[in-house]
Design a protein around this motif. Structure first.
Motif, PDB file in Angstrom:
ATOM      1  N   ARG A 159      14.641  -0.759   3.239  1.00  0.00           N
ATOM      2  CA  ARG A 159      14.373  -1.046   1.873  1.00  0.00           C
ATOM      3  C   ARG A 159      13.299  -0.702   1.423  1.00  0.00           C
ATOM      4  N   LEU A 160      12.398  -0.150   1.891  1.00  0.00           N
ATOM      5  CA  LEU A 160      11.162   0.050   1.447  1.00  0.00           C
ATOM      6  C   LEU A 160      11.270   1.753   0.705  1.00  0.00           C
ATOM      7  N   GLY A 161      11.994   2.194   1.677  1.00  0.00           N
ATOM      8  CA  GLY A 161      12.430   3.754   1.155  1.00  0.00           C
ATOM      9  C   GLY A 161      13.283   3.736  -0.012  1.00  0.00           C
ATOM     10  N   ILE A 162      14.209   2.683  -0.335  1.00  0.00           N
ATOM     11  CA  ILE A 162      15.001   2.850  -1.251  1.00  0.00           C
ATOM     12  C   ILE A 162      13.963   2.595  -2.565  1.00  0.00           C
ATOM     13  N   ILE A 163      13.349   1.846  -2.424  1.00  0.00           N
ATOM     14  CA  ILE A 163      12.213   1.153  -3.578  1.00  0.00           C
ATOM     15  C   ILE A 163      11.558   2.393  -3.937  1.00  0.00           C
ATOM     16  N   GLN A 164      10.673   3.216  -3.035  1.00  0.00           N
ATOM     17  CA  GLN A 164       9.889   4.276  -3.281  1.00  0.00           C
ATOM     18  C   GLN A 164      10.901   5.366  -4.041  1.00  0.00           C
ATOM     19  N   ALA A 165      12.197   5.602  -3.515  1.00  0.00           N
ATOM     20  CA  ALA A 165      12.969   6.488  -4.267  1.00  0.00           C
ATOM     21  C   ALA A 165      13.187   6.256  -5.630  1.00  0.00           C
ATOM     22  N   PHE A 166      13.476   4.977  -6.129  1.00  0.00           N
ATOM     23  CA  PHE A 166      13.680   4.685  -7.403  1.00  0.00           C
ATOM     24  C   PHE A 166      12.410   4.603  -8.387  1.00  0.00           C
ATOM     25  N   LEU A 167      11.282   4.584  -7.685  1.00  0.00           N
ATOM     26  CA  LEU A 167       9.912   4.498  -8.471  1.00  0.00           C
ATOM     27  C   LEU A 167       9.790   5.561  -9.671  1.00  0.00           C
TER      28      LEU A 167
ATOM     29  N   ASP B  28       0.675  -1.137  -0.144  1.00  0.00           N
ATOM     30  CA  ASP B  28       0.054   0.044   0.041  1.00  0.00           C
ATOM     31  C   ASP B  28       0.822   1.244   0.049  1.00  0.00           C
ATOM     32  N   MET B  29       1.977   1.232   0.704  1.00  0.00           N
ATOM     33  CA  MET B  29       2.995   2.236   0.914  1.00  0.00           C
ATOM     34  C   MET B  29       3.430   2.576  -0.331  1.00  0.00           C
ATOM     35  N   LEU B  30       4.049   1.644  -0.981  1.00  0.00           N
ATOM     36  CA  LEU B  30       4.449   1.906  -2.688  1.00  0.00           C
ATOM     37  C   LEU B  30       3.669   2.494  -3.464  1.00  0.00           C
ATOM     38  N   TYR B  31       2.299   1.929  -3.399  1.00  0.00           N
ATOM     39  CA  TYR B  31       1.390   2.220  -4.358  1.00  0.00           C
ATOM     40  C   TYR B  31       1.018   4.019  -4.192  1.00  0.00           C
ATOM     41  N   TYR B  32       0.866   4.270  -2.661  1.00  0.00           N
ATOM     42  CA  TYR B  32       1.014   5.598  -2.170  1.00  0.00           C
ATOM     43  C   TYR B  32       1.841   6.501  -2.803  1.00  0.00           C
ATOM     44  N   PHE B  33       3.028   6.005  -2.672  1.00  0.00           N
ATOM     45  CA  PHE B  33       4.142   6.804  -3.427  1.00  0.00           C
ATOM     46  C   PHE B  33       4.249   6.927  -4.854  1.00  0.00           C
ATOM     47  N   ALA B  34       3.790   5.903  -5.459  1.00  0.00           N
ATOM     48  CA  ALA B  34       3.771   5.967  -6.940  1.00  0.00           C
ATOM     49  C   ALA B  34       2.516   6.796  -7.446  1.00  0.00           C
ATOM     50  N   ALA B  35       1.660   6.796  -6.581  1.00  0.00           N
ATOM     51  CA  ALA B  35       0.352   7.966  -6.965  1.00  0.00           C
ATOM     52  C   ALA B  35       1.005   9.545  -6.776  1.00  0.00           C
ATOM     53  N   ALA B  36       1.598   9.560  -5.766  1.00  0.00           N
ATOM     54  CA  ALA B  36       2.149  10.833  -5.616  1.00  0.00           C
ATOM     55  C   ALA B  36       3.143  11.292  -6.629  1.00  0.00           C
ATOM     56  N   LYS B  37       3.825  10.400  -7.444  1.00  0.00           N
ATOM     57  CA  LYS B  37       4.545  10.821  -8.203  1.00  0.00           C
ATOM     58  C   LYS B  37       3.848  10.917  -9.554  1.00  0.00           C
ATOM     59  N   GLY B  38       2.520  10.692  -9.752  1.00  0.00           N
ATOM     60  CA  GLY B  38       1.694  10.757 -10.973  1.00  0.00           C
ATOM     61  C   GLY B  38       1.792   9.553 -11.795  1.00  0.00           C
ATOM     62  N   MET B  39       2.189   8.373 -11.088  1.00  0.00           N
ATOM     63  CA  MET B  39       2.410   7.115 -11.715  1.00  0.00           C
ATOM     64  C   MET B  39       0.743   6.232 -11.869  1.00  0.00           C
TER      65      MET B  39
END
Length: 227
Positions: free
Chosen positions: A139-147, A91-102
């Motif tokens: 690790r979750l933080g690293i993933i969201q940065a690369f998204l 859920d957190m990764l999809y949240y960050f993806a949405a914040a980036k306009g993905m």
């Protein structure tokens, strides 16, 4: 692409956290080194648009970009990465993806799954973050940065809490991106940057004291300036 900090400084009352700094960054990996209190996180926060400089500005290809447009090109892992503990990792990764306009489509899903697998979070990604260890959160933080394949990647102490194998995977992720991205990596683990950083940037008491090609061991350069 070029990012330029022009006359950027930051002060808090009488305390000067960052002396006026002019610096240009083009695609490649830059290691930002210096002792605690040198101004590394301040510089990162200004580049990320999280902190407004006292003087100067950050330019993208010689233009002062709109905040919204600039935010779209950035992937940022701050030193203290915050999560919503009630969310699952997915859920957190999809949240960050949405914040980036993905968009929430197959391409975004595949990108998330690939990074989750690379960072060895498959067994934990559907658990609530409240049960995550510090290393799992990192690790979750690293993933969201690369998204979203950001053009500017800002990573503040990214390998804190990672085991040796995960640090190796992280370095592989950086190596894949260095031709097309500007990557600024702040770390106290000098061995992390010995083989991957193209340029070393040394900060001391808020001043940029050295910019040098990484043609020798980072530890030797660090010792030369900081003892």
């Amino acid at each position: 692409m070029e990012i330029r900090m022009s006359g950027v400084s930051k002060s808090y009352g009488k305390k000067q956290a960052l002396e006026p700094l002019t610096l240009s960054l083009s695609p490649g990996i830059y290691a930002l080194l210096g002792p605690n209190g040198a101004g590394k996180s301040t510089m990162m926060n200004i580049l990320a648009g999280v902190l407004a400089p006292t003087t100067g500005g950050v330019y993208l290809d010689r233009r002062l970009p709109a905040k919204r447009d600039y935010a779209r090109i950035i992937g940022y892992l701050p030193q203290r990465f915050g999560c919503y503990d009630a969310f699952t990792g997915r859920d957190m990764l999809y949240y960050f993806a949405a914040a980036k306009g993905m968009p929430r489509n197959g391409e975004t899903r595949k990108q998330i799954e690939d990074f989750v697998r690379l960072m060895e979070l498959e067994d934990e990604i559907d658990r609530k973050i409240s049960g995550y260890s510090g290393g799992m959160r990192q690790r979750l933080g690293i993933i969201q940065a690369f998204l979203g394949d950001p053009s500017l990647l800002l990573l503040d102490e990214p390998t804190a809490g990672l085991d040796p194998k995960q640090r190796l995977y992280f370095r592989e992720m950086l190596e894949r991106k260095k031709e097309n991205q500007i990557i600024l990596l702040s770390t106290h683990i000098l061995s992390d940057v010995d083989e991957i950083a193209d340029v070393l940037l040394l900060l001391k008491e808020g001043r940029l004291v050295c910019r040098i090609r990484n043609d020798e061991q980072a530890e030797r350069v660090y010792a030369r300036y900081f003892g």
